[in-house]
Design a protein around this motif. Structure first.
Motif, mmCIF file in Angstrom:
data_model
loop_
_atom_site.group_PDB
_atom_site.id
_atom_site.type_symbol
_atom_site.label_atom_id
_atom_site.label_comp_id
_atom_site.label_asym_id
_atom_site.label_seq_id
_atom_site.Cartn_x
_atom_site.Cartn_y
_atom_site.Cartn_z
ATOM 1 N N HIS A 71 14.572 -43.965 -43.004
ATOM 2 C CA HIS A 71 14.864 -42.488 -42.425
ATOM 3 C C HIS A 71 16.058 -42.568 -41.571
ATOM 4 O O HIS A 71 15.894 -41.958 -40.636
ATOM 5 C CB HIS A 71 13.734 -41.702 -41.928
ATOM 6 N N TYR A 72 16.750 -43.136 -41.666
ATOM 7 C CA TYR A 72 18.173 -43.159 -41.031
ATOM 8 C C TYR A 72 17.956 -44.118 -39.675
ATOM 9 O O TYR A 72 18.933 -44.103 -38.942
ATOM 10 C CB TYR A 72 18.777 -41.833 -40.729
ATOM 11 N N LYS A 73 16.893 -44.842 -39.428
ATOM 12 C CA LYS A 73 16.560 -45.549 -38.501
ATOM 13 C C LYS A 73 16.881 -46.927 -38.908
ATOM 14 O O LYS A 73 16.427 -47.444 -40.095
ATOM 15 C CB LYS A 73 15.341 -45.455 -37.596
ATOM 16 N N ILE A 74 17.346 -47.807 -38.099
ATOM 17 C CA ILE A 74 17.903 -49.053 -38.253
ATOM 18 C C ILE A 74 16.824 -50.113 -37.658
ATOM 19 O O ILE A 74 16.685 -49.977 -36.473
ATOM 20 C CB ILE A 74 19.147 -49.614 -37.922
ATOM 21 N N ASN A 75 16.140 -51.180 -38.554
ATOM 22 C CA ASN A 75 15.161 -51.980 -38.053
ATOM 23 C C ASN A 75 15.775 -53.293 -38.355
ATOM 24 O O ASN A 75 16.422 -53.555 -39.601
ATOM 25 C CB ASN A 75 13.685 -51.745 -38.405
ATOM 26 N N PHE A 76 15.470 -54.205 -37.621
ATOM 27 C CA PHE A 76 16.140 -55.737 -37.803
ATOM 28 C C PHE A 76 14.518 -56.664 -38.000
ATOM 29 O O PHE A 76 13.891 -56.687 -37.139
ATOM 30 C CB PHE A 76 16.800 -56.221 -36.668
ATOM 31 N N ILE A 77 14.571 -57.230 -39.146
ATOM 32 C CA ILE A 77 13.470 -58.202 -39.429
ATOM 33 C C ILE A 77 13.950 -59.547 -39.522
ATOM 34 O O ILE A 77 14.724 -59.785 -40.125
ATOM 35 C CB ILE A 77 12.970 -57.884 -40.967
ATOM 36 N N PRO A 78 13.483 -60.156 -38.509
ATOM 37 C CA PRO A 78 13.881 -61.829 -38.403
ATOM 38 C C PRO A 78 13.712 -62.526 -39.886
ATOM 39 O O PRO A 78 12.927 -62.078 -40.696
ATOM 40 C CB PRO A 78 12.543 -62.499 -37.384
ATOM 41 N N PHE A 79 14.605 -63.353 -40.227
ATOM 42 C CA PHE A 79 14.747 -63.935 -41.466
ATOM 43 C C PHE A 79 13.546 -64.530 -41.622
ATOM 44 O O PHE A 79 13.080 -64.604 -42.987
ATOM 45 C CB PHE A 79 15.886 -64.917 -41.433
ATOM 46 N N ASP A 80 12.833 -65.308 -40.802
ATOM 47 C CA ASP A 80 11.664 -66.081 -41.188
ATOM 48 C C ASP A 80 10.194 -65.055 -41.218
ATOM 49 O O ASP A 80 9.394 -65.822 -41.330
ATOM 50 C CB ASP A 80 11.321 -67.196 -40.016
ATOM 51 N N ASP A 81 10.567 -63.845 -41.039
ATOM 52 C CA ASP A 81 9.451 -63.184 -41.306
ATOM 53 C C ASP A 81 9.282 -62.920 -42.959
ATOM 54 O O ASP A 81 8.232 -62.706 -43.462
ATOM 55 C CB ASP A 81 9.639 -61.783 -40.937
ATOM 56 N N TYR A 82 10.614 -63.072 -43.719
ATOM 57 C CA TYR A 82 10.269 -62.990 -45.095
ATOM 58 C C TYR A 82 10.455 -64.421 -45.729
ATOM 59 O O TYR A 82 9.744 -64.265 -46.872
ATOM 60 C CB TYR A 82 11.663 -62.135 -45.586
ATOM 61 N N PHE A 83 11.167 -65.156 -45.254
ATOM 62 C CA PHE A 83 11.398 -66.656 -45.817
ATOM 63 C C PHE A 83 11.015 -67.677 -45.157
ATOM 64 O O PHE A 83 11.282 -67.572 -43.930
ATOM 65 C CB PHE A 83 12.792 -66.707 -46.543
ATOM 66 N N GLU A 84 10.608 -68.938 -45.824
ATOM 67 C CA GLU A 84 10.407 -70.280 -45.116
ATOM 68 C C GLU A 84 11.744 -70.884 -44.981
ATOM 69 O O GLU A 84 12.478 -70.700 -45.647
ATOM 70 C CB GLU A 84 9.642 -71.074 -45.793
ATOM 71 N N LEU A 85 11.735 -71.285 -43.717
ATOM 72 C CA LEU A 85 13.046 -72.008 -43.380
ATOM 73 C C LEU A 85 13.052 -73.604 -44.303
ATOM 74 O O LEU A 85 14.004 -74.019 -44.531
ATOM 75 C CB LEU A 85 13.224 -72.324 -41.859
ATOM 76 N N GLU A 86 11.949 -74.365 -44.012
ATOM 77 C CA GLU A 86 12.156 -75.497 -44.464
ATOM 78 C C GLU A 86 12.390 -76.049 -45.961
ATOM 79 O O GLU A 86 13.300 -76.748 -46.070
ATOM 80 C CB GLU A 86 10.471 -76.266 -44.391
#
Length: 359
Positions: A71-86
């Motif tokens: 709803h026009y608000k911008i949120n930032f989701i850390p990359f490793d919240d979604y995907f594994e780094l290893e």
């Protein structure tokens, strides 16, 4: 300090102590960028191209957060919240933007040495500044402000005529070898990305947080442990506007990731894309659902719907067409990928950027 040698030079590797672990400072430098193009699908598509580019120029890729719009608000989701780094690190060196800014930026990227790269001038709203203007407009301004960057003291660097393409890796290494951090206004990747970059998707794995919460969601909604059909359907107002490009340009043969499911556009580039591939009719949606269920080897009793538009009228029509199915209509959850990932089977519009992710 440790010393590595080859026939030509000695490279000194510096390191930082973080939570009892050493993090080497990459002597080849880093690549940073604003993931400022489109929604999750676009950002994920360009991630693949950025990984390919970073590997080709042999720099560590700093993984930006995903930008989410509510709803026009911008949120930032850390990359490793979604995907594994290893798994990604098996392909190339990466670290999250949060880790870099907290632990390495004071040494590697101090405020007084920061520059910003773009192909050519982006121009300012008042036409007076002909630099990259990374802080103009959103989500650009919000992105850099979010990570604590207020200005780029060393100004703008234009990389024209070089493209951010792995084919020009040698030129990038030579021309920008003295810039420790290549910070780009946008992703250093074409859109859609190239076929070679698409292969990198095998290193992209959903985080345990996403899969675990996806499992909890399925349990809470009553279809845990049961086979179900997942329907990814985009039909919101912004998607409709994008699809209208096919009507305005009748000879258009590619849009977003149409090549992933459309042999017509992939093998016969001069044949235009049908509008139906982008914005299917109700008849097509129901037909696909019925056909998929009938061809499934498992007994499907549930349809999970992930969408950008909670159209209750449409859900009611679908339910009337397949009355024996339980419809799990949309809820606002970031765990949708974890739910779709375990579905058997899965339906989506061909043009949606989705095939590259969900291992």
């Amino acid at each position: 300090m440790r010393f590595y040698s080859n026939l030509f030079a000695f490279i000194i590797i510096e390191w930082k102590l973080i939570c009892g672990q050493h993090i080497d400072i990459d002597p080849n430098g880093y690549i940073m960028y604003c993931s400022c193009m489109g929604r999750f699908g676009n950002q994920a598509e360009q991630l693949l191209g950025s990984l390919q580019f970073a590997k080709s120029v042999d720099r560590t890729l700093i993984l930006p957060p995903f930008i989410q719009y509510n709803h026009y608000k911008i949120n930032f989701i850390p990359f490793d919240d979604y995907f594994e780094l290893e798994p990604i690190q098996r392909f190339h060196r990466v670290m999250t933007l949060e880790t870099f800014m907290k632990y390495l930026s004071p040494t590697v990227w101090p405020e007084e040495s920061r520059s910003i790269l773009c192909y050519s001038s982006r121009g300012s709203p008042d036409k007076t500044d002909q630099g990259c203007n990374p802080l103009d407009g959103n989500p650009f301004n919000s992105f850099w402000t979010h990570i604590g960057v207020k200005e780029f003291a060393n100004g703008s660097v234009f990389h024209s005529p070089l493209l951010t393409d792995y084919k020009y890796a040698k030129e990038w290494k030579t021309r920008f070898r003295d810039i420790k951090v290549l910070a780009f206004v946008g992703a250093p990747s074409a859109f859609p990305t190239n076929e070679k970059a698409v292969q990198i998707q095998k290193y992209i794995t959903l985080s345990s947080r996403v899969t675990t919460n996806g499992d909890k969601y399925r349990k809470a909604r009553g279809f845990e442990g049961k086979p179900y059909l997942a329907l990814h359907l985009r039909h919101g107002s912004d998607w409709l506007k994008a699809c209208d490009l096919l009507k305005e340009n009748p000879n258009m043969n590619q849009l977003f990731s149409s090549q992933q499911c459309s042999p017509v556009s992939h093998h016969s580039p001069h044949i235009p894309l049908p509008y139906e591939l982008c914005f299917p009719t109700f008849h097509t949606i129901v037909q696909q659902i019925k056909q998929t269920i009938s061809e499934s080897e498992e007994q499907i009793e549930t349809i999970y719907i992930a969408t950008d538009n909670n159209n209750q009228t449409l859900w009611q029509l679908i339910h009337e067409s397949v009355p024996n199915m339980t419809l799990i209509t949309p809820t606002k959850t970031m765990w949708s990928s974890g739910v779709k990932n375990k579905s058997k089977p899965f339906i989506s519009q061909p043009i949606i950027i989705i095939k590259h992710f969900g291992n």
